[in-house]
Scaffold this active site. Structure first.
Site, short mmCIF file in Angstrom:
data_model
loop_
_atom_site.label_atom_id
_atom_site.label_comp_id
_atom_site.label_asym_id
_atom_site.label_seq_id
_atom_site.Cartn_x
_atom_site.Cartn_y
_atom_site.Cartn_z
N ASP A 40 0.87 -1.11 -0.03
CA ASP A 40 -0.04 -0.01 0.01
C ASP A 40 1.05 1.33 -0.04
O ASP A 40 0.66 2.15 -0.73
CB ASP A 40 -1.02 -0.01 1.27
CG ASP A 40 -2.10 -1.01 1.05
OD1 ASP A 40 -2.33 -1.43 -0.15
OD2 ASP A 40 -2.72 -1.43 2.17
N SER A 85 -13.03 -2.18 -7.57
CA SER A 85 -12.31 -2.16 -5.97
C SER A 85 -12.86 -1.30 -5.23
O SER A 85 -13.96 -0.62 -5.31
CB SER A 85 -10.94 -2.17 -6.30
OG SER A 85 -9.90 -2.26 -5.15
N LYS A 117 -14.84 -5.02 6.62
CA LYS A 117 -14.00 -5.19 5.31
C LYS A 117 -13.46 -6.75 5.47
O LYS A 117 -12.51 -6.81 6.28
CB LYS A 117 -13.04 -4.05 5.14
CG LYS A 117 -12.40 -4.36 3.88
CD LYS A 117 -11.63 -3.29 3.37
CE LYS A 117 -10.89 -3.52 1.95
NZ LYS A 117 -10.10 -4.54 2.00
P1 NAD Z 1 -9.07 -4.03 -1.36
O1 NAD Z 1 -8.84 -5.34 -0.93
O2 NAD Z 1 -8.22 -3.05 -0.76
O3 NAD Z 1 -10.48 -3.57 -1.32
C1 NAD Z 1 -11.53 -4.06 -2.25
C2 NAD Z 1 -12.40 -5.22 -2.03
O4 NAD Z 1 -12.84 -5.19 -0.48
C3 NAD Z 1 -13.30 -5.70 -2.85
O5 NAD Z 1 -13.10 -6.08 -4.18
C4 NAD Z 1 -13.90 -6.69 -1.96
O6 NAD Z 1 -13.41 -7.84 -2.39
C5 NAD Z 1 -13.60 -6.46 -0.70
N1 NAD Z 1 -14.60 -6.15 0.41
C6 NAD Z 1 -14.24 -6.66 1.72
N2 NAD Z 1 -15.48 -6.36 2.38
C7 NAD Z 1 -16.36 -5.64 1.48
C8 NAD Z 1 -17.51 -4.96 1.97
N3 NAD Z 1 -18.09 -5.06 3.18
N4 NAD Z 1 -18.10 -4.19 1.01
C9 NAD Z 1 -17.36 -4.20 -0.33
N5 NAD Z 1 -16.36 -4.64 -0.47
C10 NAD Z 1 -15.70 -5.42 0.25
O7 NAD Z 1 -8.85 -4.07 -2.86
P2 NAD Z 1 -8.10 -5.19 -4.08
O8 NAD Z 1 -8.19 -4.36 -5.32
O9 NAD Z 1 -9.06 -6.45 -3.83
O10 NAD Z 1 -6.89 -5.29 -3.24
C11 NAD Z 1 -6.07 -4.16 -3.17
C12 NAD Z 1 -5.25 -4.58 -1.97
O11 NAD Z 1 -4.39 -5.91 -1.99
C13 NAD Z 1 -3.96 -3.50 -1.65
O12 NAD Z 1 -4.67 -2.39 -0.99
C14 NAD Z 1 -3.14 -4.34 -0.85
O13 NAD Z 1 -3.31 -4.22 0.65
C15 NAD Z 1 -3.47 -5.90 -1.24
N6 NAD Z 1 -2.24 -6.32 -2.29
C16 NAD Z 1 -1.13 -7.10 -1.71
C17 NAD Z 1 -0.17 -7.27 -2.24
C18 NAD Z 1 1.10 -7.94 -1.41
O14 NAD Z 1 2.11 -8.24 -2.04
N7 NAD Z 1 0.92 -8.04 -0.35
C19 NAD Z 1 -0.11 -7.07 -3.79
C20 NAD Z 1 -1.26 -6.63 -4.20
C21 NAD Z 1 -2.36 -6.22 -3.60
#
Ligand code: NAD
Length: 329
Positions: A40, A85, A117
């Site tokens: 992030d 997202s 979340k």
């Molecule tokens: P995200 O997980 O930050 O948030 C969006 C997701 O939240 C939605 O797609 C849904 O799946 C989920 N969600 C859970 N509860 C919800 C609710 N009540 N209502 C709506 N949505 C809900 O976004 P993302 O695009 O899925 O992933 C990005 C995140 O993944 C980054 O912020 C990072 O933290 C993580 N990431 C980590 C790495 C790593 O190497 N550690 C690599 C890529 C991404």
């Protein structure tokens, strides 16, 4: 001294490459090598650089696309309405600013549905006349993978609803903490690589070509989006959750309406304190403008809705960084 163009170019390229590598490990291999907070922070750095130098934005920049990639082995599914997202903030000040900006934009004090979340992965479920016919992953937001057979093994997903409605719903598929601990214990005993966290374990379990493996993994779901709610005379997110519960979906009952920052603040504090007691992992809370009319007024960017935001909890100090593990699922 201002950075010269060549070094700014180089920095952006370095950040892009790093994020794309981490993204691949996370989304495609289900084996992250850095903590989410590190990802992030790096993502934000690139975002800021691109804001300052928009000419640097490239098509392969991770800031330009939603999440995952499509694996081979599953039939592709086009999402008629993209699976987006969420925008995210990392402090209460930023959250307050989001609420104030949103209220100003729609010229009213908006009620927000505060939700947990859930740290899993987004799925879409389609029902025809009350019967479950298709389930898919988010994939890259516009194209996902057909994982219907695997989803059918999850007991929380109703195969038939209490009413013969034709509807698409979306939600989160997750692995309960207990199942995660047991799975990793088993894998360790078998000399197999362990999963970094329940989200990656859930993703790996859903993308199995043999649905018997998925069935053995004890996954569950919380459903939180009702598509085309106007067909069902539902006008708010909180009412949509209630409607979906009545149809037989498992929804999270820990959501709460809030009309000001103080109430939101309380919700965050309550669940940050309860976090370890929950049977599943959460990594923050999600605020959604409750009235669908407000959501429609604000619309979406290509990547995120303008009417919702995720507040991410500060990183857990006890989380360990898992590195250099082979990919076998
Ligand atoms: P995200 O997980 O930050 O948030 C969006 C997701 O939240 C939605 O797609 C849904 O799946 C989920 N969600 C859970 N509860 C919800 C609710 N009540 N209502 C709506 N949505 C809900 O976004 P993302 O695009 O899925 O992933 C990005 C995140 O993944 C980054 O912020 C990072 O933290 C993580 N990431 C980590 C790495 C790593 O190497 N550690 C690599 C890529 C991404």
């Amino acid at each position: 001294m201002a950075q010269d163009q060549a070094s700014v170019d180089q920095e952006a390229e370095k950040l892009r490459q790093q994020l794309n590598q981490w993204g691949r490990e996370y989304y495609v291999l289900d084996q992250p090598t850095v903590e989410d907070a590190v990802y992030d922070q790096t993502y934000r750095k690139l975002q800021k650089l691109e804001q300052k130098h928009p000419e640097l934005i490239t098509a392969d920049s991770p800031t330009q696309r939603v999440g995952g990639q499509i694996l081979t082995g599953f039939t592709k599914v086009n999402h008629d309405n993209p699976m987006l997202s969420l925008g995210d903030v990392f402090s209460k000040d930023e959250l307050r600013a989001f609420i104030e900006r949103l209220d100003r934009n729609v010229e009213q004090t908006v009620a927000f549905n505060c939700e947990l979340k859930i740290d899993g992965l987004a799925i879409s479920l389609t029902y025809e006349n009350g019967v479950f016919v298709k389930g898919s992953t988010r994939g890259n937001g516009t194209v996902g993978e057909d994982i219907t057979q695997n989803l059918k093994t999850i007991k929380a997903i109703p195969l038939r609803l209490t009413e013969p409605v034709s509807v698409e719903v979306r939600g989160e598929c997750y692995m309960p903490k207990e199942s995660f601990v047991n799975l990793n214990k088993y894998r360790e005993e078998q000399g197999l690589p362990v999963f970094a966290n329940p989200r990656n374990a859930a993703a790996g379990s859903l993308r199995q070509l043999d649905s018997k493996v998925t069935a053995a993994r004890n996954l569950s779901t919380f459903i939180y989006y009702l598509m085309e709610p106007e067909k069902f005379d539902v006008t708010t997110q909180s009412a949509a959750l209630e409607k979906m519960r009545q149809w037989g979906f498992k929804t999270n009952t820990d959501s709460r309406l809030a009309t000001n920052m103080e109430q939101v603040d309380q919700y965050i504090d309550d669940y940050q304190a309860k976090r370890t007691e929950l049977a599943y992992e959460i990594d923050g809370i999600v605020l959604k403008a409750d009235p669908f009319s407000v959501q429609a007024d604000l619309g979406n960017t290509v990547k995120v809705p303008r009417w919702a935001i995720a507040y991410k909890f500060p990183p857990d100090e006890q989380e360990t960084v898992v590195r250099d593990i082979e990919w076998t699922v």
